[in-house]
Enzyme design. Structure first.
Site, short mmCIF file in Angstrom:
data_model
loop_
_atom_site.label_atom_id
_atom_site.label_comp_id
_atom_site.label_asym_id
_atom_site.label_seq_id
_atom_site.Cartn_x
_atom_site.Cartn_y
_atom_site.Cartn_z
N LYS A 173 -15.57 4.55 -2.16
CA LYS A 173 -14.94 5.37 -1.11
C LYS A 173 -13.49 5.28 -1.44
CE LYS A 173 -13.16 4.23 3.08
NZ LYS A 173 -11.98 5.53 2.81
N GLY A 226 -6.54 -3.25 0.08
CA GLY A 226 -5.87 -2.80 1.29
C GLY A 226 -5.35 -3.78 2.18
N THR A 230 -7.59 -5.25 7.94
CA THR A 230 -9.05 -4.67 7.30
C THR A 230 -9.93 -5.72 6.63
OG1 THR A 230 -8.07 -2.52 7.30
CG2 THR A 230 -9.98 -2.73 6.25
N GLU A 248 -8.64 -7.71 -2.26
CA GLU A 248 -7.07 -7.81 -2.55
C GLU A 248 -6.41 -7.33 -1.62
OE1 GLU A 248 -3.71 -7.36 -3.60
OE2 GLU A 248 -4.25 -5.59 -4.75
N CYS A 282 1.73 -3.49 -3.60
CA CYS A 282 1.22 -5.00 -2.94
C CYS A 282 2.26 -5.76 -3.61
CB CYS A 282 0.08 -5.34 -2.98
SG CYS A 282 -0.68 -5.21 -4.49
N GLU A 383 4.62 -7.54 5.93
CA GLU A 383 4.45 -6.74 5.07
C GLU A 383 4.73 -5.08 5.58
OE1 GLU A 383 1.65 -5.71 1.08
OE2 GLU A 383 0.55 -5.60 3.09
#
Length: 479
Positions: A173, A226, A230, A248, A282, A383
């Site tokens: 996905k 992500g 999550t 990650e 990131c 973040e």
């Protein structure tokens, strides 16, 4: 433009006929629709993958390698089209998509197409016992890959290429915010001769499609890139099902600048590390710590360089900073800037939305630099994932090391110094999975990639990825 799911080598509408709007970040307009796939769509993808697995897992390494390298070549021959599509879908400058995103996606297939032919198992002679142990590395079966919106095809292929190379079949996905290049990849796979069902791409929200992939009882591993929140949710579902997990997640990376650095190289690279891809990487160095003796000079020079960056439409080849990926994300980033002001941060430049002529509804933000006086402020602890960096001085190595490590994340760090002893001390003590010294984003695909603490679990890249997507089976034979 209507995107469809790619299942068993063919394109399909979602079973429930449930669709999502797809926005163009450069102008804020809907330009297409994507499926919001249900658990039924995911189950159909799983069935296709399961059916393909017995044959694909027994396909020779040379044949798997040939197909992956062919996919790589087809991506390269369609570079312009894929770059234009990525730029339109994500908001990043087309020059960046053309020079980084699509070439890296192609290289992911080429790298793992070659790596699988060199991936070897081990054997151990048990001296004194007249026995030998050897280890098989076997594909797991059907695995799930879920990728983010910031580097859409780049990170999508970073997952599916090693999974397929290792002999697995995949239900994948892409982000629902940036689905276009993953959709186009289906035709490339067909043209390259990838057998039906080896790769299946289902589109939709994380809460529907992603959830169905993660909780599917027979999808044996989940590779996810992500947000940390999550990642926590996925781990709670996957752990009781004994799924293999690679997560990650986020980062809040320090960029540590000492006075003995190569100043010109540092300055040029720090601008890139701060605002590349609109700061939506990131690995961006979002916390800049500068040794006090050069702090005033750096502040003047850095602000001057940042103000020279051109914010513009992604299709303009001279654009340095394009549009943020969505209206919601733009609003989130702006909210962090307001919080920083309330916490006594001083906005040295930027901090405001930019209006581009003829694209007034696009999601543009001026590159923003905020001077802070404490590492404990919210903008230095959370973040932001946008074109926003903070800066503050430090006096000692001990002080900056403490500040660098004093966040919940541990993905990457950058150090600028020509002092070898200092380099060795800091790289040994920094809590980060990836550390660059006198450079940034210099990536060798053979190396392990991943973070510590809330930045994730596991490592991707090189043989680490192939190990993740295989099960180790040890066999002991007494002779």
């Amino acid at each position: 433009m209507k995107i469809q799911n790619y299942i068993n080598g063919k394109f399909h509408d979602p079973i429930d006929n449930n669709w999502l709007d797809n926005y163009n970040p450069s102008n804020g307009q809907v330009y297409g629709h994507i499926p919001n796939s249900s658990s039924v769509d995911v189950e159909n993808a799983y069935i296709a993958a399961k059916s393909a697995f017995p044959s694909w897992s027994q396909t020779t390494l040379d044949e798997r390698s040939r197909i992956l390298i062919k996919i790589s070549e087809l991506l390269e021959s369609n570079l312009q089209h894929f770059a234009e599509t990525e730029s339109k879908d994500n908001g990043k400058p087309i020059s960046l998509a053309k020079s980084v995103d699509i070439p890296r996606a192609a290289n992911n297939f080429r790298f793992f197409g070659n790596a699988i032919t060199q991936f070897a198992s081990e054997s151990h002679e048990s001296i004194g016992h007249d026995a030998i142990n050897y280890t098989l590395r076997q594909p797991m079966g059907v695995v799930g890959c879920i990728s983010p919106w910031n580097l859409p095809l780049y990170l999508f292929t970073w997952k599916i290429a090693p999974a397929i190379a290792a002999g697995n079949c995949v239900v994948a996905k892409p982000s629902e915010i940036t689905p276009m290049t993953a959709f186009l990849l289906g035709n490339i796979c067909n043209e390259a001769g990838l057998p039906k069902g080896v790769l299946n791409i289902v589109h939709g929200l994380g809460s529907t499609t992603g959830q169905a992939i993660v909780e599917h009882p027979n999808i044996k591993a989940i590779s996810f890139t992500g947000g940390t929140k999550t990642g926590i949710h996925i781990a709670k579902i996957a752990a009781p099902l004994f799924k293999k997990l690679s997560l990650e997640l986020g980062g809040k990376n320090p960029n540590i600048i000492f006075s003995d650095c190569d100043y010109d190289e540092m300055l040029k690279t720090t601008v890139l590390a701060s605002f590349s891809n609109q700061g939506q990487i990131c690995l961006c160095g979002s916390r800049i710590f500068v040794e006090a003796s050069i702090y005033k000079k750096f502040k003047i020079d850095f602000i001057e360089k940042v103000k020279q960056l051109k914010v513009g439409h992604p299709s303009n080849e001279t654009t340095d900073v394009g549009a943020l990926v969505s209206k919601q994300h733009l609003e989130k980033v702006l909210s962090y800037i307001e919080i920083a002001k309330k916490e006594n941060g001083i906005v040295l430049c930027g901090g405001n939305k930019i209006v581009i002529k003829d694209y007034e509804n696009g999601y543009y933000l001026a590159p923003t630099v905020i001077e802070i006086n404490t590492n404990d402020c919210k903008i230095n602890q959370e973040e932001v994932f946008g074109p926003v960096v903070t800066m503050m001085p430090f006096n000692t190595e001990t002080e900056v090391l403490q500040m660098a490590n004093a966040v919940k994340y541990g993905l990457s760090a950058t150090i600028w110094t020509t002092n070898l002893k200092r380099t060795m001390r800091l790289t040994n003590q920094l809590q980060a999975g990836i550390i660059w010294v006198n450079t940034w984003m210099l990536r060798d695909l053979r190396t392990p990639f991943g973070g510590m603490k809330a930045s994730g679990v596991g490592r991707e890249g090189g043989f680490e990825a192939l190990r993740f997507f295989t099960e180790a089976k040890n066999i002991c034979i007494k002779y």
